[in-house]
Scaffold this motif. Structure first.
Motif, PDB file in Angstrom:
ATOM      1  N   ARG A 140       0.740  -1.280   0.126  1.00  0.00           N
ATOM      2  CA  ARG A 140       0.135   0.032   0.051  1.00  0.00           C
ATOM      3  C   ARG A 140       0.922   1.188  -0.092  1.00  0.00           C
ATOM      4  NH1 ARG A 140      -2.565  -1.247   4.026  1.00  0.00           N
ATOM      5  NH2 ARG A 140      -1.784   0.141   5.747  1.00  0.00           N
ATOM      6  N   VAL A 141       1.980   1.173   0.677  1.00  0.00           N
ATOM      7  CA  VAL A 141       2.844   2.416   0.925  1.00  0.00           C
ATOM      8  C   VAL A 141       3.444   2.645  -0.720  1.00  0.00           C
ATOM      9  CG1 VAL A 141       5.344   3.101   1.663  1.00  0.00           C
ATOM     10  CG2 VAL A 141       3.588   2.216   3.276  1.00  0.00           C
ATOM     11  N   VAL A 142       4.215   1.637  -1.202  1.00  0.00           N
ATOM     12  CA  VAL A 142       4.529   1.738  -2.461  1.00  0.00           C
ATOM     13  C   VAL A 142       3.616   2.288  -3.528  1.00  0.00           C
ATOM     14  CG1 VAL A 142       5.504   0.404  -4.479  1.00  0.00           C
ATOM     15  CG2 VAL A 142       6.547   0.078  -2.435  1.00  0.00           C
ATOM     16  N   ASP A 143       2.159   1.541  -3.684  1.00  0.00           N
ATOM     17  CA  ASP A 143       1.336   1.924  -4.510  1.00  0.00           C
ATOM     18  C   ASP A 143       0.836   3.649  -4.250  1.00  0.00           C
ATOM     19  OD1 ASP A 143       0.924  -0.612  -5.454  1.00  0.00           O
ATOM     20  OD2 ASP A 143      -0.594  -0.771  -4.195  1.00  0.00           O
ATOM     21  N   ASN A 144       0.961   4.101  -3.069  1.00  0.00           N
ATOM     22  CA  ASN A 144       0.593   5.604  -2.895  1.00  0.00           C
ATOM     23  C   ASN A 144       1.663   6.411  -3.165  1.00  0.00           C
ATOM     24  OD1 ASN A 144      -1.636   4.821  -1.472  1.00  0.00           O
ATOM     25  ND2 ASN A 144      -1.064   4.915   0.434  1.00  0.00           N
ATOM     26  N   VAL A 145       3.136   6.057  -2.711  1.00  0.00           N
ATOM     27  CA  VAL A 145       4.284   6.760  -3.529  1.00  0.00           C
ATOM     28  C   VAL A 145       4.282   7.047  -4.899  1.00  0.00           C
ATOM     29  CG1 VAL A 145       6.569   7.389  -3.308  1.00  0.00           C
ATOM     30  CG2 VAL A 145       5.449   6.411  -1.258  1.00  0.00           C
ATOM     31  N   ARG A 146       3.853   5.732  -5.498  1.00  0.00           N
ATOM     32  CA  ARG A 146       3.979   5.639  -7.065  1.00  0.00           C
ATOM     33  C   ARG A 146       2.914   7.034  -7.532  1.00  0.00           C
ATOM     34  NH1 ARG A 146       3.585  -0.778  -7.633  1.00  0.00           N
ATOM     35  NH2 ARG A 146       5.900  -1.170  -7.817  1.00  0.00           N
ATOM     36  N   MET A 147       1.903   7.050  -6.947  1.00  0.00           N
ATOM     37  CA  MET A 147       0.861   8.334  -7.442  1.00  0.00           C
ATOM     38  C   MET A 147       1.592   9.428  -7.453  1.00  0.00           C
ATOM     39  SD  MET A 147      -2.405   6.929  -5.357  1.00  0.00           S
ATOM     40  CE  MET A 147      -3.197   8.556  -5.703  1.00  0.00           C
ATOM     41  N   SER A 148       2.652   9.762  -6.995  1.00  0.00           N
ATOM     42  CA  SER A 148       3.123  11.024  -6.721  1.00  0.00           C
ATOM     43  C   SER A 148       4.404  11.330  -7.514  1.00  0.00           C
ATOM     44  CB  SER A 148       3.314  11.452  -5.299  1.00  0.00           C
ATOM     45  OG  SER A 148       4.472  10.860  -4.580  1.00  0.00           O
ATOM     46  N   THR A 149       4.942  10.354  -8.215  1.00  0.00           N
ATOM     47  CA  THR A 149       6.079  10.469  -8.943  1.00  0.00           C
ATOM     48  C   THR A 149       6.053   9.651 -10.143  1.00  0.00           C
ATOM     49  OG1 THR A 149       8.541   9.734  -8.738  1.00  0.00           O
ATOM     50  CG2 THR A 149       7.030   8.380  -7.635  1.00  0.00           C
ATOM     51  N   SER A 150       6.949   9.984 -11.202  1.00  0.00           N
ATOM     52  CA  SER A 150       7.068   9.342 -12.326  1.00  0.00           C
ATOM     53  C   SER A 150       8.180   8.241 -12.280  1.00  0.00           C
ATOM     54  CB  SER A 150       7.414  10.141 -13.616  1.00  0.00           C
ATOM     55  OG  SER A 150       8.562  10.989 -13.416  1.00  0.00           O
ATOM     56  N   ARG A 151       8.999   8.225 -11.277  1.00  0.00           N
ATOM     57  CA  ARG A 151      10.153   7.423 -10.897  1.00  0.00           C
ATOM     58  C   ARG A 151       9.787   6.100 -10.735  1.00  0.00           C
ATOM     59  NH1 ARG A 151      14.575   9.339  -8.031  1.00  0.00           N
ATOM     60  NH2 ARG A 151      14.056  11.373  -8.839  1.00  0.00           N
ATOM     61  N   THR A 152      10.401   5.031 -11.306  1.00  0.00           N
ATOM     62  CA  THR A 152       9.962   3.670 -10.939  1.00  0.00           C
ATOM     63  C   THR A 152      10.225   3.199  -9.606  1.00  0.00           C
ATOM     64  OG1 THR A 152      10.336   2.991 -13.208  1.00  0.00           O
ATOM     65  CG2 THR A 152      10.379   1.160 -11.886  1.00  0.00           C
ATOM     66  N   ILE A 153       9.152   2.454  -8.915  1.00  0.00           N
ATOM     67  CA  ILE A 153       9.636   1.942  -7.644  1.00  0.00           C
ATOM     68  C   ILE A 153       9.329   0.715  -7.823  1.00  0.00           C
ATOM     69  CG2 ILE A 153       9.039   2.073  -5.197  1.00  0.00           C
ATOM     70  CD1 ILE A 153       7.975   4.876  -5.641  1.00  0.00           C
ATOM     71  N   SER A 154      10.143  -0.374  -7.719  1.00  0.00           N
ATOM     72  CA  SER A 154       9.810  -1.730  -7.829  1.00  0.00           C
ATOM     73  C   SER A 154       9.592  -2.415  -6.245  1.00  0.00           C
ATOM     74  CB  SER A 154      11.010  -2.547  -8.638  1.00  0.00           C
ATOM     75  OG  SER A 154      12.237  -2.395  -7.925  1.00  0.00           O
ATOM     76  N   LEU A 155       8.944  -3.472  -6.191  1.00  0.00           N
ATOM     77  CA  LEU A 155       8.803  -4.228  -4.836  1.00  0.00           C
ATOM     78  C   LEU A 155       8.924  -5.717  -4.829  1.00  0.00           C
ATOM     79  CD1 LEU A 155       7.867  -4.029  -1.803  1.00  0.00           C
ATOM     80  CD2 LEU A 155       5.439  -3.917  -2.716  1.00  0.00           C
ATOM     81  N   ASP A 156       9.623  -5.958  -4.183  1.00  0.00           N
ATOM     82  CA  ASP A 156       9.866  -7.594  -4.094  1.00  0.00           C
ATOM     83  C   ASP A 156       9.397  -8.014  -2.532  1.00  0.00           C
ATOM     84  OD1 ASP A 156      10.276 -10.378  -4.958  1.00  0.00           O
ATOM     85  OD2 ASP A 156      12.334 -10.104  -4.727  1.00  0.00           O
TER      86      ASP A 156
END
Length: 226
Positions: free
Chosen positions: A94-110
């Motif tokens: 949920r945290v990664v999904d929320n931060v993705r909303m505010s950036t065009s930077r790629t955030i990967s999660l494993d």
């Protein structure tokens, strides 16, 4: 601390907080006003973009207020935690999904499979992870990589970014109050709160180097005894 020094520090704090609060508040007001004024002229996609951006700014405003309250609670020993057995995966997703909303930077999660439950106040865990992932986006370069894996009697959250990293000689200061490094943005309180919340849960947090350049932050969170 002398009275004059305390007054100067308090004045600087008020100015810093006012600046940090004004920016997201201005964003929320501006986008909501634009939607109201141009409702009939905007497409559904434009409306969704503006309202999503306003939501992101509102979340940032809420985090800043929570951060300030937690600083006071940590300093006075009045921090209250509502700890319970917690699944470590959904919160970081949920945290990664929320931060993705505010950036065009790629955030990967494993996230590793079969992780044990951890002993956490879920809201505080989300606050720690949001601060660290958001820092990786704002202060690093390139992509941000988040991994979650078991580690002895803990679960390790690892956040890596690409960039200059954090010099070894200043790492002991990163989680102290007001630390900003060579950056002018931010309150200088976020990582102080992060360190306090992790320690309050009996966890640990360390800073290292990402292979190839950048910062690596590891948070070790204790597993639930139940």
């Amino acid at each position: 601390m002398a009275d004059n020094d305390w007054e100067l520090e308090r004045s600087d704090l008020v100015a810093t907080l006012a600046h940090e609060l004004r920016s997201p508040l201005t964003g929320v007001k501006g986008f909501v006003q634009a939607v109201l004024n141009r409702w009939d002229k905007l497409t559904d996609e434009q409306k969704k973009f503006m309202l999503t951006t306003a939501l992101v700014d509102a979340d940032r405003l809420s985090r800043l207020i929570t951060e300030m309250l937690d600083v006071a609670r940590l300093d006075t020993g009045r921090l209250q935690l509502h700890r319970r057995p917690t699944d470590p995966g959904p919160i970081v997703q949920r945290v990664v999904d929320n931060v993705r909303m505010s950036t065009s930077r790629t955030i990967s999660l494993d996230v590793a499979g079969d992780l044990p439950q951890i002993d956490a106040d879920p809201d505080k865990l989300a606050q720690v992870l949001t601060n660290l992932v958001d820092n990786g986006v704002r202060h690093g370069d390139g992509d941000v990589v988040v991994t979650v894996a078991p580690l002895d009697d803990a679960v390790r959250y690892r956040i890596e970014d690409e960039g200059d990293g954090i010099p070894e000689q200043v790492r002991e200061n990163v989680f102290t109050k007001w630390w900003k490094g060579d950056r002018s943005m931010g309150t200088g309180l976020g990582l102080y709160v992060v360190g306090g919340l992790v320690n309050a849960h009996g966890g640990s947090i360390t800073i290292g180097d990402r292979p190839g350049g950048g910062a690596r932050i590891d948070v070790s969170w204790p597993v639930s005894p139940h």
